[in-house]
Motif scaffolding. Structure first.
Motif, mmCIF file in Angstrom:
data_model
loop_
_atom_site.group_PDB
_atom_site.id
_atom_site.type_symbol
_atom_site.label_atom_id
_atom_site.label_comp_id
_atom_site.label_asym_id
_atom_site.label_seq_id
_atom_site.Cartn_x
_atom_site.Cartn_y
_atom_site.Cartn_z
ATOM 1 N N MET A 1 0.943 -0.803 -0.366
ATOM 2 C CA MET A 1 -0.421 0.155 -0.066
ATOM 3 C C MET A 1 0.868 1.106 -0.102
ATOM 4 S SD MET A 1 -3.237 -1.310 1.023
ATOM 5 C CE MET A 1 -3.821 -0.965 2.513
ATOM 6 N N CYS A 2 0.552 2.476 0.934
ATOM 7 C CA CYS A 2 1.676 3.400 0.385
ATOM 8 C C CYS A 2 2.491 3.421 1.924
ATOM 9 C CB CYS A 2 0.176 5.000 0.825
ATOM 10 S SG CYS A 2 1.036 6.055 -0.069
ATOM 11 N N SER A 3 3.736 3.355 1.539
ATOM 12 C CA SER A 3 4.499 4.033 3.020
ATOM 13 C C SER A 3 4.224 5.476 4.142
ATOM 14 C CB SER A 3 5.798 3.773 2.580
ATOM 15 O OG SER A 3 6.063 4.415 1.565
ATOM 16 N N GLU A 4 3.713 6.570 2.918
ATOM 17 C CA GLU A 4 3.955 7.734 3.907
ATOM 18 C C GLU A 4 2.624 7.835 4.228
ATOM 19 O OE1 GLU A 4 6.795 9.750 4.987
ATOM 20 O OE2 GLU A 4 7.490 8.085 4.425
ATOM 21 N N THR A 5 1.947 8.197 5.657
ATOM 22 C CA THR A 5 0.315 8.305 5.013
ATOM 23 C C THR A 5 -0.043 10.300 4.667
ATOM 24 O OG1 THR A 5 0.248 8.450 7.863
ATOM 25 C CG2 THR A 5 -0.098 6.521 7.105
ATOM 26 N N ASP A 6 0.880 10.745 5.007
ATOM 27 C CA ASP A 6 0.642 11.887 4.928
ATOM 28 C C ASP A 6 0.581 12.412 3.350
ATOM 29 O OD1 ASP A 6 3.307 11.764 4.141
ATOM 30 O OD2 ASP A 6 3.984 13.756 4.434
ATOM 31 N N GLN A 7 0.824 11.137 2.353
ATOM 32 C CA GLN A 7 1.217 11.482 0.810
ATOM 33 C C GLN A 7 -0.015 10.929 0.470
ATOM 34 O OE1 GLN A 7 3.328 12.237 -0.806
ATOM 35 N NE2 GLN A 7 4.601 13.703 0.677
ATOM 36 N N VAL A 8 -1.379 10.129 0.845
ATOM 37 C CA VAL A 8 -2.958 9.618 0.614
ATOM 38 C C VAL A 8 -3.673 10.920 0.803
ATOM 39 C CG1 VAL A 8 -4.365 8.088 1.154
ATOM 40 C CG2 VAL A 8 -1.943 7.574 1.360
ATOM 41 N N VAL A 9 -4.205 10.680 -0.758
ATOM 42 C CA VAL A 9 -5.225 11.708 -0.876
ATOM 43 C C VAL A 9 -6.698 10.686 -1.950
ATOM 44 C CG1 VAL A 9 -5.023 12.606 -2.728
ATOM 45 C CG2 VAL A 9 -6.126 13.489 -1.676
ATOM 46 N N ALA A 10 -7.490 10.982 -1.240
ATOM 47 C CA ALA A 10 -8.429 10.051 -1.641
ATOM 48 C C ALA A 10 -9.388 10.666 -3.231
ATOM 49 C CB ALA A 10 -10.380 10.576 -1.023
ATOM 50 N N PHE A 159 -5.547 2.180 -3.692
ATOM 51 C CA PHE A 159 -5.697 1.818 -3.005
ATOM 52 C C PHE A 159 -6.883 1.615 -2.213
ATOM 53 C CE2 PHE A 159 -3.622 4.438 -1.075
ATOM 54 C CZ PHE A 159 -3.701 4.347 0.416
ATOM 55 N N GLU A 160 -7.134 0.200 -1.656
ATOM 56 C CA GLU A 160 -8.249 0.644 -1.406
ATOM 57 C C GLU A 160 -8.507 0.025 0.368
ATOM 58 O OE1 GLU A 160 -13.566 -0.558 -1.227
ATOM 59 O OE2 GLU A 160 -11.965 -1.900 -3.321
ATOM 60 N N PRO A 161 -8.575 1.111 1.362
ATOM 61 C CA PRO A 161 -7.869 1.079 3.199
ATOM 62 C C PRO A 161 -8.294 -0.432 3.204
ATOM 63 C CG PRO A 161 -8.887 3.160 2.467
ATOM 64 C CD PRO A 161 -9.450 2.131 1.207
ATOM 65 N N GLU A 162 -9.321 -0.758 3.277
ATOM 66 C CA GLU A 162 -9.931 -1.957 3.556
ATOM 67 C C GLU A 162 -9.894 -3.524 3.100
ATOM 68 O OE1 GLU A 162 -13.560 0.526 2.347
ATOM 69 O OE2 GLU A 162 -12.147 0.458 3.803
ATOM 70 N N VAL A 163 -9.672 -2.909 2.321
ATOM 71 C CA VAL A 163 -9.115 -4.475 1.366
ATOM 72 C C VAL A 163 -7.494 -4.873 0.843
ATOM 73 C CG1 VAL A 163 -9.247 -5.389 -1.049
ATOM 74 C CG2 VAL A 163 -11.403 -4.253 -0.614
ATOM 75 N N GLY A 164 -7.063 -4.220 1.083
ATOM 76 C CA GLY A 164 -4.770 -4.222 0.911
ATOM 77 C C GLY A 164 -5.359 -4.822 -0.395
ATOM 78 N N VAL A 165 -5.342 -4.059 -1.560
ATOM 79 C CA VAL A 165 -4.875 -4.352 -2.905
ATOM 80 C C VAL A 165 -4.850 -2.718 -3.500
ATOM 81 C CG1 VAL A 165 -5.977 -5.230 -5.083
ATOM 82 C CG2 VAL A 165 -6.490 -6.611 -2.626
ATOM 83 N N SER A 166 -3.395 -3.399 -4.120
ATOM 84 C CA SER A 166 -2.842 -1.483 -4.672
ATOM 85 C C SER A 166 -2.866 -2.352 -5.963
ATOM 86 C CB SER A 166 -2.129 -1.562 -3.773
ATOM 87 O OG SER A 166 -0.757 -1.471 -3.989
#
Length: 183
Positions: A1-10, A159-166
């Motif tokens: 998934m994403c290693s930096e949470t501050d880089q995540v956007v909807a 990615f979809e957070p609750e699924v875990g597929v990127s």
């Protein structure tokens, strides 16, 4: 998934950030902007321009098949054909010794194109509307999945957070319609 949470956007936010609207002078898309579809504005018909980055094109929710304007254009063409046909029939009927077959059928030589294009638009939009109505439940499920997607700019993955597929952003449409079923 994403290693930096501050880089995540909807994903809807990423699409909005990559979409710009201009009112005024028309200019063609720049190097980083990709024209989604040829629009009337880029052809010089209007001064309103929407441009999107390639990322926004990949992440955007697909448009529907059915556009009511296509059906309306068909009805307008049919109305114009009927009016032109009526006027020409009346002109022919006022001539000397008119034959009713000639009065009714001769105007089709001039109005046939309008009749054909009008019927093509009306019947074509009927098929698209029927297909659009049959796909409505799948579109609703896909919209629910699309609204929950997130984009990581650092890793360039969706990615979809609750699924875990990127996956890569270019595979967004395949993911929301095919791979991942709705709730």
């Amino acid at each position: 998934m994403c290693s930096e949470t501050d880089q995540v956007v909807a994903v809807p936010g990423a699409v909005a950030a990559g979409t710009t609207y201009k009112i005024g002078r028309v200019r063609l898309p720049g190097a980083r902007e990709v024209a989604d579809l040829p629009m009337a504005a880029t052809l010089g018909a209007s001064k309103h321009v929407m441009s999107r980055t390639q990322l926004a094109v990949w992440l955007s929710f697909p448009s529907r098949h059915y556009t009511p304007w296509a059906r309306n254009q068909g009805y307008i063409l049919l109305l114009l054909a009927a009016l032109a046909h009526l006027v020409m029939s009346l002109v022919i009927a006022m001539g000397q010794d008119p034959n009713w077959g000639e009065v009714l059928l001769a105007p089709f030589c001039l109005t046939g194109l309008f009749w054909g294009l009008g019927l093509l638009n009306v019947l074509g939009s009927y098929g698209a509307r029927k297909r659009d109505d049959s796909e409505a439940p799948a579109r609703e499920n896909a919209m629910a999945v699309w609204e929950n997607l997130c984009y990581c700019a650092r890793d360039n993955v969706v990615f979809e957070p609750e699924v875990g597929v990127s996956f890569h952003p270019s595979e967004t449409r395949e993911y929301i319609f095919g791979f991942r079923s709705g709730r």
